[in-house]
Design a protein around this motif. Structure first.
Motif, mmCIF file in Angstrom:
data_model
loop_
_atom_site.group_PDB
_atom_site.id
_atom_site.type_symbol
_atom_site.label_atom_id
_atom_site.label_comp_id
_atom_site.label_asym_id
_atom_site.label_seq_id
_atom_site.Cartn_x
_atom_site.Cartn_y
_atom_site.Cartn_z
ATOM 1 N N VAL A 35 0.812 -1.221 0.000
ATOM 2 C CA VAL A 35 0.000 0.000 0.000
ATOM 3 C C VAL A 35 0.846 1.271 0.000
ATOM 4 O O VAL A 35 0.305 2.374 -0.037
ATOM 5 C CB VAL A 35 -0.998 0.031 1.184
ATOM 6 N N ALA A 36 2.164 1.127 0.003
ATOM 7 C CA ALA A 36 3.039 2.307 0.002
ATOM 8 C C ALA A 36 2.872 3.080 -1.308
ATOM 9 O O ALA A 36 2.660 2.483 -2.372
ATOM 10 C CB ALA A 36 4.495 1.877 0.171
ATOM 11 N N PRO A 37 2.991 4.397 -1.228
ATOM 12 C CA PRO A 37 2.867 5.190 -2.452
ATOM 13 C C PRO A 37 4.095 5.039 -3.347
ATOM 14 O O PRO A 37 5.200 4.789 -2.871
ATOM 15 C CB PRO A 37 2.758 6.627 -1.929
ATOM 16 N N THR A 38 3.863 5.163 -4.649
ATOM 17 C CA THR A 38 4.949 5.219 -5.624
ATOM 18 C C THR A 38 4.650 6.380 -6.576
ATOM 19 O O THR A 38 3.496 6.801 -6.713
ATOM 20 C CB THR A 38 5.071 3.904 -6.424
ATOM 21 N N ALA A 39 5.684 6.865 -7.223
ATOM 22 C CA ALA A 39 5.521 8.013 -8.123
ATOM 23 C C ALA A 39 4.493 7.688 -9.208
ATOM 24 O O ALA A 39 4.583 6.655 -9.867
ATOM 25 C CB ALA A 39 6.858 8.382 -8.752
ATOM 26 N N ALA A 40 3.525 8.584 -9.350
ATOM 27 C CA ALA A 40 2.450 8.451 -10.335
ATOM 28 C C ALA A 40 1.723 7.108 -10.222
ATOM 29 O O ALA A 40 1.113 6.645 -11.177
ATOM 30 C CB ALA A 40 2.982 8.664 -11.755
ATOM 31 N N ASN A 41 1.803 6.484 -9.048
ATOM 32 C CA ASN A 41 1.180 5.184 -8.789
ATOM 33 C C ASN A 41 1.568 4.136 -9.829
ATOM 34 O O ASN A 41 0.794 3.245 -10.162
ATOM 35 C CB ASN A 41 -0.348 5.310 -8.708
ATOM 36 N N ARG A 42 2.809 4.220 -10.325
ATOM 37 C CA ARG A 42 3.275 3.279 -11.350
ATOM 38 C C ARG A 42 3.578 1.906 -10.772
ATOM 39 O O ARG A 42 3.655 0.925 -11.500
ATOM 40 C CB ARG A 42 4.509 3.839 -12.063
ATOM 41 N N GLN A 43 3.828 1.805 -9.468
ATOM 42 C CA GLN A 43 4.038 0.548 -8.767
ATOM 43 C C GLN A 43 5.105 -0.346 -9.421
ATOM 44 O O GLN A 43 4.839 -1.495 -9.773
ATOM 45 C CB GLN A 43 2.721 -0.216 -8.627
ATOM 46 N N PRO A 44 6.339 0.182 -9.550
ATOM 47 C CA PRO A 44 7.399 -0.612 -10.182
ATOM 48 C C PRO A 44 8.117 -1.573 -9.234
ATOM 49 O O PRO A 44 9.053 -2.262 -9.654
ATOM 50 C CB PRO A 44 8.364 0.471 -10.656
ATOM 51 N N VAL A 45 7.691 -1.634 -7.983
ATOM 52 C CA VAL A 45 8.408 -2.412 -6.969
ATOM 53 C C VAL A 45 7.853 -3.831 -6.889
ATOM 54 O O VAL A 45 6.640 -4.047 -6.931
ATOM 55 C CB VAL A 45 8.323 -1.723 -5.588
ATOM 56 N N ARG A 46 8.771 -4.786 -6.758
ATOM 57 C CA ARG A 46 8.427 -6.187 -6.530
ATOM 58 C C ARG A 46 9.254 -6.675 -5.345
ATOM 59 O O ARG A 46 10.395 -6.265 -5.174
ATOM 60 C CB ARG A 46 8.723 -7.053 -7.756
ATOM 61 N N ILE A 47 8.688 -7.577 -4.552
ATOM 62 C CA ILE A 47 9.321 -8.065 -3.334
ATOM 63 C C ILE A 47 9.601 -9.563 -3.457
ATOM 64 O O ILE A 47 8.722 -10.323 -3.862
ATOM 65 C CB ILE A 47 8.394 -7.850 -2.109
ATOM 66 N N VAL A 48 10.802 -9.952 -3.087
ATOM 67 C CA VAL A 48 11.131 -11.371 -2.942
ATOM 68 C C VAL A 48 11.218 -11.627 -1.439
ATOM 69 O O VAL A 48 11.899 -10.904 -0.717
ATOM 70 C CB VAL A 48 12.479 -11.713 -3.613
ATOM 71 N N CYS A 49 10.522 -12.643 -0.976
ATOM 72 C CA CYS A 49 10.495 -12.988 0.453
ATOM 73 C C CYS A 49 11.298 -14.272 0.652
ATOM 74 O O CYS A 49 10.916 -15.330 0.143
ATOM 75 C CB CYS A 49 9.047 -13.182 0.893
ATOM 76 N N ALA A 50 12.417 -14.158 1.366
ATOM 77 C CA ALA A 50 13.275 -15.317 1.622
ATOM 78 C C ALA A 50 13.090 -15.778 3.057
ATOM 79 O O ALA A 50 13.310 -15.004 3.992
ATOM 80 C CB ALA A 50 14.730 -14.957 1.357
ATOM 81 N N THR A 51 12.679 -17.044 3.229
ATOM 82 C CA THR A 51 12.485 -17.594 4.572
ATOM 83 C C THR A 51 13.179 -18.937 4.771
ATOM 84 O O THR A 51 13.442 -19.319 5.910
ATOM 85 C CB THR A 51 10.992 -17.775 4.896
#
Length: 170
Positions: A35-51
Motif C-alpha cells: 500500500v506504500a505510495p509510488t511516483a504516479a502510482n506506477r508501482q514498479p516495486v516487486r518483493i522477494v520474500c526469503a524464509t
C-alpha cells in the motif's frame, strides 16, 4: 502508539533469534509495502520474500543478513517507473525506498526487529532470487525477533542533528 513514537522506537537490529517469523506477520509487513505510495502510482516495486534456510544462505553470500530468519529483497522494474520529462530522472530508487520504509516501520509496529541493507552484491542477489532481467535489486530488509536490546527511543536527542540544522530556510 503515535507515529512519532513508532519512528523513534524503530532501530536497526543486527542480532536475531532463530525463531521464524509467522506467516501472519509476514503478510502484514508485505501489505504495508503493497500500500506504500509510488511516483504516479506506477508501482514498479516487486518483493522477494526469503524464509528458507537455503534461500537465506544463498542470499547471505551477497550480504550480511545478521542471522535474520526472514529477508525481503526489494526490487524494481525500471520500465514501469515514472520518469521526469525534463531530464529522464527515474523514481525507481525512491519508490523502492518508500516501500522498504513502510515495511520496516510495520515490522517495528509488530514488535519485530529489522535492518535495512544496501551493502550487497547485486549479481549474487540476482542469482539467489532467480530475478528476471527486468528486475533490479535495490534494498534488502532483514527481519526477525531481536536477540539484543533495542536502542533507546531517546537516542535521537543526541544522535541526530538539531532541528535548526535539519531545516534549511529558503
Amino acid at each position: 502508539m503515535s507515529f512519532l513514537d513508532l519512528a523513534r522506537k524503530r532501530c536497526s537490529i543486527r542480532a536475531y533469534q532463530p525463531a521464524p517469523v509467522s506467516q501472519e506477520l509476514i503478510a502484514a509487513i508485505v501489505e504495508a509495502g503493497r500500500v506504500a505510495p509510488t511516483a504516479a502510482n506506477r508501482q514498479p516495486v516487486r518483493i522477494v520474500c526469503a524464509t528458507s534456510a537455503t534461500s537465506l544462505a544463498h542470499l547471505g553470500e551477497a550480504a550480511n543478513l545478521h542471522g535474520a530468519p526472514l529477508a525481503f529483497v526489494v526490487c524494481v522494474d525500471g520500465q514501469r517507473a515514472w520518469k521526469r520529462r525534463v531530464d529522464g530522472w527515474s523514481s525507481v530508487e525512491v519508490d523502492a525506498s518508500i516501500v522498504t520504509d513502510h515495511m520496516m516501520l510495520a515490522a517495528a509496529d509488530l514488535g519485530l526487529g529489522s535492518v535495512w541493507i544496501c551493502n550487497f552484491d547485486p549479481a549474487i542477489v540476482r542469482e539467489a532470487c532467480a530475478l528476471p532481467p527486468s528486475l533490479e535489486p535495490v534494498n534488502i530488509l532483514a527481519v526477525g525477533h531481536a536477540a539484543c536490546d533495542p536502542t533507546s527511543p531517546d537516542r535521537h536527542a543526541t544522535e541526530r542533528i538539531s532541528t535548526s540544522e535539519f531545516v534549511v530556510n529558503g
